[in-house]
Write an enzyme that holds these catalytic residues in place. Sequence first.
Site, PDB file in Angstrom:
ATOM      1  N   ASP A  23       0.832  -1.206   0.000  1.00 17.52           N
ATOM      2  CA  ASP A  23       0.000   0.000   0.000  1.00 17.52           C
ATOM      3  C   ASP A  23       0.866   1.256   0.000  1.00 17.52           C
ATOM      4  OD1 ASP A  23      -2.329   1.442   0.014  1.00 17.52           O
ATOM      5  OD2 ASP A  23      -2.591   1.365   2.183  1.00 17.52           O
TER       6      ASP A  23
ATOM      7  N   ASN B  78     -10.602  -2.935  -6.760  1.00 19.47           N
ATOM      8  CA  ASN B  78      -9.794  -1.987  -7.535  1.00 19.47           C
ATOM      9  C   ASN B  78     -10.312  -1.782  -8.957  1.00 19.47           C
ATOM     10  OD1 ASN B  78      -6.591  -2.932  -6.036  1.00 19.47           O
ATOM     11  ND2 ASN B  78      -8.059  -1.344  -5.451  1.00 19.47           N
TER      12      ASN B  78
END
Length: 253
Positions: free
Chosen positions: A18, A66
């Site tokens: 991340d 996503n």
Amino acid sequence: MTELDKNNIPEHIAIIMDGNGRWATERGKPRSYGHQAGVEAVRRITSECTRLGVKWLTLYTFSTENWSRPADEVSALMGLVLSSLEDEIFMKHNVRFRVIGDVGRLPQDVWQKLQMTMEHTARNNAMTMVVALSYSSRWEITKALREIVGEALGQAGEGRLSAAGIDDFVTEECIGRHLDTCFMPDPDLLIRTGGELRISNYLLWQIAYSELYFCDTYWPDFGEEELHEAIADYQCRQRRFGKTEEQVENEQK
């Protein structure tokens, strides 16, 4: 570098990579620039994990959620998948490549490249890198449940499974066999970079007893030293798996 106990290296490390987008934004660059820098971090960590003796490295690359990101970012990410699957990263370090996730949603050229890489690296045995691509735990568990129900209905229709026998049919082992991750052990250590303190729908079944490690470092800046710190933190913990501290200590004597 942090001193590590070479006899207590996690067999399986899973990582939520991340912070690529925020890393790029802070530098006045487009988010795709951060994802490209993230690929370099993958190369560094793959090399170091192999050197340390880690046997499984699972990377959360692209979640099912996503797909809702802007189309240009999704396109850039898919392009990176194609360009980053170079022989060097796998053949140089004797690393096998595997994929988990809803691959049916991937562009055809991306899936073909993934298949080629898996076939080409199938005999490598120093470490296995598993890429979670178009993946989420809820998707995985839902898919497994559908398969199990289908099998149960089939056996019931053939007279081989009664209502009373369902408890013996649906076990933890049965569920595990139907998960995308059935070929690998559960993670010993889960690392999340980027400062967020959540799991984000990643390996929820598999990390029941994994050690969790969160750090503020954005993924593009995550290197060998940060990896060593995460492993050193892991080595300071006692893994009890539901037992008492005293029981574990007695078993280790």
